[in-house]
Design an enzyme around this catalytic site. Structure first.
Site, PDB file in Angstrom:
ATOM      1  N   LYS A  15       0.811  -1.219   0.000  1.00  0.00           N
ATOM      2  CA  LYS A  15       0.000   0.000   0.000  1.00  0.00           C
ATOM      3  C   LYS A  15       0.846   1.272   0.000  1.00  0.00           C
ATOM      4  CE  LYS A  15      -4.080  -1.989   0.160  1.00  0.00           C
ATOM      5  NZ  LYS A  15      -5.092  -1.826  -0.902  1.00  0.00           N
ATOM      6  N   ASP A  16       2.144   1.154   0.272  1.00  0.00           N
ATOM      7  CA  ASP A  16       3.013   2.328   0.160  1.00  0.00           C
ATOM      8  C   ASP A  16       2.920   2.923  -1.245  1.00  0.00           C
ATOM      9  OD1 ASP A  16       3.813   1.697   2.694  1.00  0.00           O
ATOM     10  OD2 ASP A  16       5.926   1.378   2.211  1.00  0.00           O
TER      11      ASP A  16
END
Length: 463
Positions: free
Chosen positions: A44-45
């Protein structure tokens, strides 16, 4: 010097590694993309930075603004990391099925966390979607990235994850498997890979009960993937197949991969690997199956990797005698779980108690197979009898007269624990693979103990 300007420059370019010890029977090249090696610890970064870049570019988020997002944790960490670099305040809304570690992790980044119940509809005022909307309306300068609808989500994977996979496999990738959550990873990677080679197969691994695999979105225990609605970031035209995976299989695989490969992965990673194993079983030796591992198992130490938690939810079978032995002893007489819905009339509860010779019933939402989170309470014949003296009871909904839920016990937990719990509860709701399976009473346990008293079990084993 080889020094990054900021932690955000370290996002992406995660490595691939072969999986040979956990899945030795794979007849093809089975490799994993290690997204836990992103600086925030998850895939999700990637979307966090892309969504905030887009918001700043479009004038939706300015200096001193507040980022508000409903998230299971990983997106929140990515957003909190970006916010720390750029001076934004963060408020994250999470469901109560999310592990304690994830809540603590977000707070460690300086974010505020609001926890909401998981077993409610998306449009319920207490749902985490509704709560996030309410906070948006009441917070000046607020911006909600909305990972479920923001097209910067799949774009991040089309621009980074997809090209990385093509480069790292030398264009040999034949299958890509990932969990289905927002659908952004599958859609973005799928769009890029199929643009390079239309024959590449993109497969979604999905928790049983989620809408992607044909369910209604009813609660399951795997975190971070699966949905109860169709996200706009999911583009099914880029996905060739969806594989449903149970909580039991997901957790078992997470533990197996962690033990044998030295890759500590969470339940959603276990789901993805289960999907990849099914895909690989039908592939020839020239296939290259890549499975994306979204995060580390460090966020699940109090659940997937805690034997007590696993046992209490019916995912582990302990030493015998255990509750499973009690159920097996009455297998011929063991009916399907009998329960009532909270909106059913009390008259139906009375009928089911009488027809099944029971003294108590669970009260739960939905149809079988139930999820543990859908159990709301219980009704007891003695309480109903006492209330019957107070007017028209039979026509009232069950939720008006139900008591607190029956105490729960895992199917693999020891009989001795069942005996202890039955001292304070009239019956126990047995969980098997995280789902309610049966109700065990004091009579059931006593019958089992009596039948086995002369069968070689010592008193210490029985009690």
């Amino acid at each position: 010097m080889e020094v990054a300007d900021s932690v955000l420059d370290l996002i992406g370019n995660t490595p691939l590694v072969r999986m040979r010890r956990a899945i030795p029977e794979a007849g093809c090249e089975l490799v994993a993309k290690l997204e836990m090696l992103n600086p925030g610890g998850s895939v999700k970064d990637r979307i966090a930075m892309t969504m905030i870049d887009a918001a700043e570019r479009d004038g939706l988020l300015g200096p001193g603004g507040t980022i508000i997002e409903p998230t299971s944790g990983n997106t929140g960490v990515g957003l909190a990391m970006v916010a720390a670099q750029r001076g934004y305040r963060c408020i994250f809304v999470m469901t109560d099925k999310v592990s304690t570690e994830k809540v603590q992790l977000l707070r460690a980044y300086g974010a505020e966390v609001v926890v909401c119940p998981v077993a409610v509809a998306p449009d319920d005022p207490d749902s985490y979607y509704s709560t996030a909307e309410r906070l948006m309306r009441s917070t000046p300068g607020a911006y909600q990235p909305n990972q479920y609808f923001n097209q910067a989500n799949p774009l991040a994977h089309e621009q980074t994850t997809g090209p990385e996979l093509w480069r790292q496999t030398g264009g040999r990738i034949t299958h890509f498997v990932a969990g289905a959550g927002t659908g952004g990873t599958l859609s973005g990677v799928g769009r890029y890979l199929k643009g390079r080679n239309p024959a590449v197969q993109v497969i979604a691994a999905d928790p049983e009960g989620s809408v992607f695999s044909g369910g209604s979105g009813r609660p399951y225990l795997v975190e971070g993937i699966g949905e109860d609605f169709w996200p706009e970031t999911y583009h099914p035209e880029w996905v060739d197949r969806v594989i449903a995976v149970s909580d039991q299989a997901s957790f078992d695989m997470a533990r197996l991969v962690s033990h044998r490969e030295g890759l500590l992965i969470g339940g959603s990673g276990g789901t993805a690997v289960c999907g990849a194993v099914e895909v690989a079983s039908d592939c020839g030796p020239d296939a290259v199956v890549v499975v994306l591992l979204p995060d580390s198992g460090r966020g699940y130490l109090s659940k997937v990797f805690d034997d007590d938690w696993m046992a209490s939810h019916g995912f582990l079978i302990g030493e015998h005698p255990c509750v499973k032995d009690v159920l097996d002893a009455k297998e011929d007489d063991l009916p399907p779980l009998v329960y009532v819905n909270p909106t059913d009339p009390v008259s139906l509860a009375v009928t089911r108690l009488r027809d099944n010779g029971l003294s108590q019933l669970p009260v739960a939402k939905g149809e079988m197979p139930l999820a543990a989170a859908e159990v709301m309470g219980a009704v007891h014949e003695l309480r109903l009898m006492a209330l019957a003296f107070n007017g028209d009871l039979l026509g009232q909904p069950v939720e008006n007269v139900m008591s607190r839920p029956l105490e729960q016990i895992g199917i693999g937990e020891p009989v001795a624990l069942a005996v202890t719990k039955l001292e304070r509860s009239p019956a126990l709701l047995v969980l098997d693979g995280g789902r309610p399976r049966a109700v065990v009473s004091s009579t059931d346990v006593l019958s089992y103990l009596s039948a086995n008293a002369d069968g070689g079990l010592s008193q210490g084993q029985l009690l």
